[in-house]
Design a protein around this motif. Sequence first.
Motif, short mmCIF file in Angstrom:
data_model
loop_
_atom_site.label_atom_id
_atom_site.label_comp_id
_atom_site.label_asym_id
_atom_site.label_seq_id
_atom_site.Cartn_x
_atom_site.Cartn_y
_atom_site.Cartn_z
N ASP A 90 0.85 -1.19 0.00
CA ASP A 90 0.00 0.00 0.00
C ASP A 90 0.89 1.25 0.00
O ASP A 90 2.12 1.15 0.05
CB ASP A 90 -0.96 -0.01 1.19
CG ASP A 90 -0.25 -0.10 2.53
OD1 ASP A 90 0.96 0.21 2.60
OD2 ASP A 90 -0.90 -0.49 3.52
N LEU A 91 0.27 2.39 -0.05
CA LEU A 91 1.03 3.64 -0.16
C LEU A 91 1.92 3.86 1.06
O LEU A 91 3.08 4.24 0.93
CB LEU A 91 0.07 4.82 -0.33
CG LEU A 91 0.72 6.21 -0.42
CD1 LEU A 91 1.70 6.28 -1.58
CD2 LEU A 91 -0.35 7.29 -0.57
N ASP A 92 1.38 3.61 2.26
CA ASP A 92 2.17 3.84 3.47
C ASP A 92 3.42 2.96 3.48
O ASP A 92 4.51 3.41 3.84
CB ASP A 92 1.33 3.56 4.72
CG ASP A 92 0.26 4.63 4.94
OD1 ASP A 92 0.39 5.72 4.35
OD2 ASP A 92 -0.69 4.37 5.70
N THR A 93 3.26 1.70 3.10
CA THR A 93 4.41 0.79 3.09
C THR A 93 5.43 1.22 2.06
O THR A 93 6.65 1.20 2.31
CB THR A 93 3.94 -0.65 2.82
OG1 THR A 93 3.02 -1.04 3.84
CG2 THR A 93 5.13 -1.61 2.80
N ALA A 94 4.96 1.61 0.88
CA ALA A 94 5.89 2.04 -0.16
C ALA A 94 6.71 3.24 0.31
O ALA A 94 7.93 3.30 0.11
CB ALA A 94 5.12 2.38 -1.44
N GLU A 95 6.04 4.20 0.93
CA GLU A 95 6.76 5.38 1.42
C GLU A 95 7.67 5.03 2.59
O GLU A 95 8.75 5.59 2.74
CB GLU A 95 5.76 6.46 1.82
CG GLU A 95 5.01 7.04 0.60
CD GLU A 95 4.14 8.22 0.97
OE1 GLU A 95 3.61 8.24 2.10
OE2 GLU A 95 3.98 9.12 0.11
N GLU A 117 2.15 -1.34 -11.11
CA GLU A 117 0.76 -1.02 -11.41
C GLU A 117 0.07 -0.49 -10.17
O GLU A 117 0.29 -1.00 -9.06
CB GLU A 117 0.02 -2.27 -11.89
CG GLU A 117 0.49 -2.79 -13.24
CD GLU A 117 -0.32 -3.99 -13.67
OE1 GLU A 117 -0.77 -4.75 -12.78
OE2 GLU A 117 -0.52 -4.17 -14.89
N ALA A 118 -0.75 0.51 -10.34
CA ALA A 118 -1.55 1.05 -9.24
C ALA A 118 -2.98 0.52 -9.37
O ALA A 118 -3.61 0.68 -10.42
CB ALA A 118 -1.54 2.57 -9.26
N SER A 119 -3.47 -0.11 -8.32
CA SER A 119 -4.84 -0.62 -8.30
C SER A 119 -5.63 0.18 -7.28
O SER A 119 -5.14 0.43 -6.17
CB SER A 119 -4.83 -2.11 -7.91
OG SER A 119 -6.15 -2.55 -7.65
N PHE A 120 -6.84 0.57 -7.64
CA PHE A 120 -7.64 1.41 -6.77
C PHE A 120 -8.92 0.69 -6.33
O PHE A 120 -9.90 1.32 -5.96
CB PHE A 120 -7.98 2.72 -7.47
CG PHE A 120 -6.76 3.48 -7.90
CD1 PHE A 120 -6.01 4.19 -6.98
CD2 PHE A 120 -6.34 3.45 -9.22
CE1 PHE A 120 -4.87 4.88 -7.37
CE2 PHE A 120 -5.20 4.14 -9.63
CZ PHE A 120 -4.46 4.86 -8.69
N GLU A 121 -8.90 -0.62 -6.36
CA GLU A 121 -10.04 -1.40 -5.89
C GLU A 121 -9.92 -1.55 -4.38
O GLU A 121 -9.02 -2.22 -3.88
CB GLU A 121 -10.07 -2.76 -6.57
CG GLU A 121 -10.25 -2.69 -8.07
CD GLU A 121 -10.23 -4.06 -8.71
OE1 GLU A 121 -10.16 -5.05 -7.96
OE2 GLU A 121 -10.26 -4.14 -9.94
N GLY A 122 -10.83 -0.93 -3.65
CA GLY A 122 -10.71 -0.92 -2.19
C GLY A 122 -9.63 0.08 -1.81
O GLY A 122 -9.76 1.28 -2.05
N THR A 123 -8.56 -0.40 -1.20
CA THR A 123 -7.44 0.48 -0.87
C THR A 123 -6.45 0.52 -2.04
O THR A 123 -6.38 -0.42 -2.83
CB THR A 123 -6.70 -0.03 0.39
OG1 THR A 123 -6.21 -1.35 0.14
CG2 THR A 123 -7.64 -0.06 1.58
N THR A 124 -5.70 1.59 -2.13
CA THR A 124 -4.71 1.73 -3.20
C THR A 124 -3.60 0.71 -3.00
O THR A 124 -3.08 0.55 -1.89
CB THR A 124 -4.12 3.14 -3.22
OG1 THR A 124 -5.20 4.08 -3.34
CG2 THR A 124 -3.17 3.31 -4.39
#
Length: 1023
Positions: free
Chosen positions: A591-596, A622-629
């Motif tokens: 997720d975004l938090d983990t990536a950052e 790839e960015a998926s926006f199903e549910g959480t990013t």
Amino acid sequence: MAVGCPPPAVRVEVLGPLRLLVDGTGVDVPGPKRRAVLALLALSEGRIVTVDRLVDALWPSQVPDSGRQALHNHVSRLRGHLGAASDRLETRHDGYRLVLGDGGLDLAQARALLEAAQHDGTGGYDLLRQAHELWRGPVLADLTGVEPIAAAVEDCARLRQDVTDALVAQAIATGRAEQVLSLAAASSAADPLREPAVLLLMRALAATGQAPRALHTAREYRRRLIDETGLDPSPALDATEHDILTGTAPAPQTSPPVPSPPSAAQTPRTRPSPPAGSTAGPVPHPGDPATAPAETIATTQPDAPAASGSPAAPATMAPGGAPRATTLLIGREPQLRDLRELLAAERLVTLVGPGGVGKTRLALEVARQDGAATVLRLAPVTDSAALAHALATALNLRVDRGDVLSACLAVLADHPGLLVVDNCEHLLDAVRDAVDTILAGCPGTTLLATSREPLGLPAEHLFRLAPLALPRPGEDPAQVPSSALFLDRARRVRPGPPPTEEELRTVAGIVRRLDGMPLAIELAAGRLSTFSLDDLNRRLERSLDLLAGGTPSPDRRHRTLRATLEWSYRLLTADEQRLFRHLAVFPDGVDLDTAEQIADGLGLDSDPGAVLARLVDASMIEASFEGTTRYRMLQTLRAFALDRLSASGEDDAAARGLLAWARGLTAWVGTTLDSRRESEADGTLRRELPNLRAAWRLARARGAVDDAAAVITALYDAVAYRDLVEIRDWAVELATDDALDGHPLAGEVLGTAAEATYHRGDYRGADLLARAGLEGPAGTTGAWHCLSVLSVADLARGAYDEVVEHSLAALALSGPHRENLGIAALATAYAGDTDEARRLNEQGLAGAVSPSMQAWGAYVAGEIDSLAGRSEAAEERYVRAVELARAAGATFLVGVATVGLLSLRARTGRVREALGGYREVIDYFARNGNWTHLWVTLRNLAGLLRRLGDGEPAALIEAAADRAPDAPAVEGPGNAAPGPEGAGPRGGAVAPDVPAPPAAGRAAVLDAARRAIERNLSRTARL
């Protein structure tokens, strides 16, 4: 062995049938498993081979319970075969190591001889001849069913190819062509499309006075290549023919040996030419393959993707510049239609996607259907200053003086139409400026660009191209685009009858593993010229290497999948490359938090969010926006990133990062499961399970007990209330690790393992583990874990006084918000005091915080009301418990509360509702493999079946449950709830004293239960 005698020499030969020699004497090694162990140890060349790796190799589908003991036995027997040299087979803490001295492995000897030959111009021939003679026949032919050995066999084949090419080249260079002529012919015949082997054969023939045969060989190769692939050979073939015709054929290079690239260089069949009567002509420019030196093309042209429905299908240029493809575009009809409609409304459309997804092929098909489109290919253009010249060439325009781009704009303005600009990503700034200028100065021009990232212009409309659709369960793979593409390309290299259903299932598995990426699919299908379908499927774990040198494509950049990915990777900045590498250790994305968080840990110079966005724009993730990013990599990209991670020496740092993430995540999950945000933590845990699995296996492989213990103890609630059987297995596995002795978390680990063992139905084992945890310094949390397990194990065997004792002791450690008061209440109710039970449970409900603890209290209240004969109130409680538990993800509670509800409905005459409910619960527990609770459900069903007069399946079920090691015990008075089919949460009804039927297997029990349910549903429907 006498003192002072040297140890016996040991040699293992793998370049043929496996052979073991001790002091020069052959030793028979019987049995395929034992021979495989010897081969794996020898092929490791002195490195430790872990027990897990050996076990997985020997039993890839399912490891038997006796697998590790069987492996130990094979190793022990191998030591016996080694005799006096048995100490060469060493046991290490996590595996085994076979120590072979110099000359102890023929494979290593062959590599050493090849390397030595490269540095010995005069004696190189003799060294290479020695290396070539080490092959004694098919390599390990009886062991290729073992995956790591099969991979090693491929490596041996490549090494033999290198040795053969080097030997032939050296022989020609030193005047020995006659001695290797048959070898050169055999090497060429083995792979008729491998151009280096053809060139060596031609030179060998010419050197032995057979120039006409050499030229005939060239013609046959050219014809075969065109017929089978639609491609022309590389310029090297023309050069070799010229040398033979003029008698100036030079000796081939011998250091380093001739490499083994793909079968042919890929060049267009024809080049564009000016229209008849025109004085315009193509203008040479930097980066144009027609004018750039060959070495420039080879060293400065990165490899890019091609194709769409199929990667870079061979194409020629029609007189007007429109492409003419020689292969069908498969699976892209909807995208083709959407693109054409979009281009009718938009002036700039950029086709975006990762390398190999098929952007070029789709764009060329759009241009072909347009009929008058101009195609500007930027793949060979390596200098942004040459872009205008490349556009002039595409327009068949010669500019003798003045500004080239202005001249191109004048032509485009006079001739409205479609301009396709292909492969923009490596010249992004220059392309952006040029396209912006064209949009402003040529109102009649529509532009279709292909790129791995957007151009970034206001007028741009993005069209993201996804991989081809994958076969879903129940679909005919032959009708799904990804499989259809594979089958079409496979028929080109291996014609034959239509595929069988089994072969179609294999193809479906292959294209799923390749993510539906057209380039990867085409390359894989091309390997069917070498491998069988099953062999290809087994070897695709090494897909990046395996897909090298498959079916050629007209663009150099598509010769291998690895080269295609390398092209994209080189376009990234150092920060982007580093984050890309480190994200690859997460198999299911982040997720975004983990990536950052990962980016911050790497200390990147750039903003983490900007780096992540750039990777998405560059189609590397790839960015998926199903549910959480969610940010994920295609498996082919992830395999490449892991290779780059290893090459950069960052494996250890990335591993530490993954383990630190796992500790942090599970600590948060453990705390949050015990709060009002339980459902959020449950969703995160289930979503991150694939990544946690990777972290767990990494911790175990590295012997990281601290990390493993921190992860498993944080997940106690997951073990106790969720049917995540895998995590339960982790806890039991860790509890048996000797390294846990004296560890500060040992008590918590043993308590968690005891809970997991309890859920397996092994109450005695759970009791032993919990007591062992209390014997050491368990700490507050560890003691609470162990006491809680003791209380439920006591409850299952009907020891109600001990249940209350252990529950209240646990309560003193945890507080009233946990389940301990409820467990004490159940025991008190089963012992007959429902009033005291209700008081205890209400006290527990008042302190409950998390939804699952509230569900637990509701379930206990339902049990108490059921025992007290308050059926209506009990049903309300059960329903409330199911609703709360389901919302929280506490599947264990959903199951036991549902069983209680169904038992109540059966007792109160609502038979059809009960039967239908039992059907659903049985299917649920069977799908999850939770036989402990499935046996309770089946016993309750058996009680209902007896009431309905259907005694035969009831007796079969009860007899099987009585014999099952994971079925809860039914001993002790009062263990069952009222009614013949009643049961407590972990107990079951005692069957009447009837003769037990013969033992039945689990599948037979399930089948009998389901048939009995359907039979009685039909019967009650007629009443």
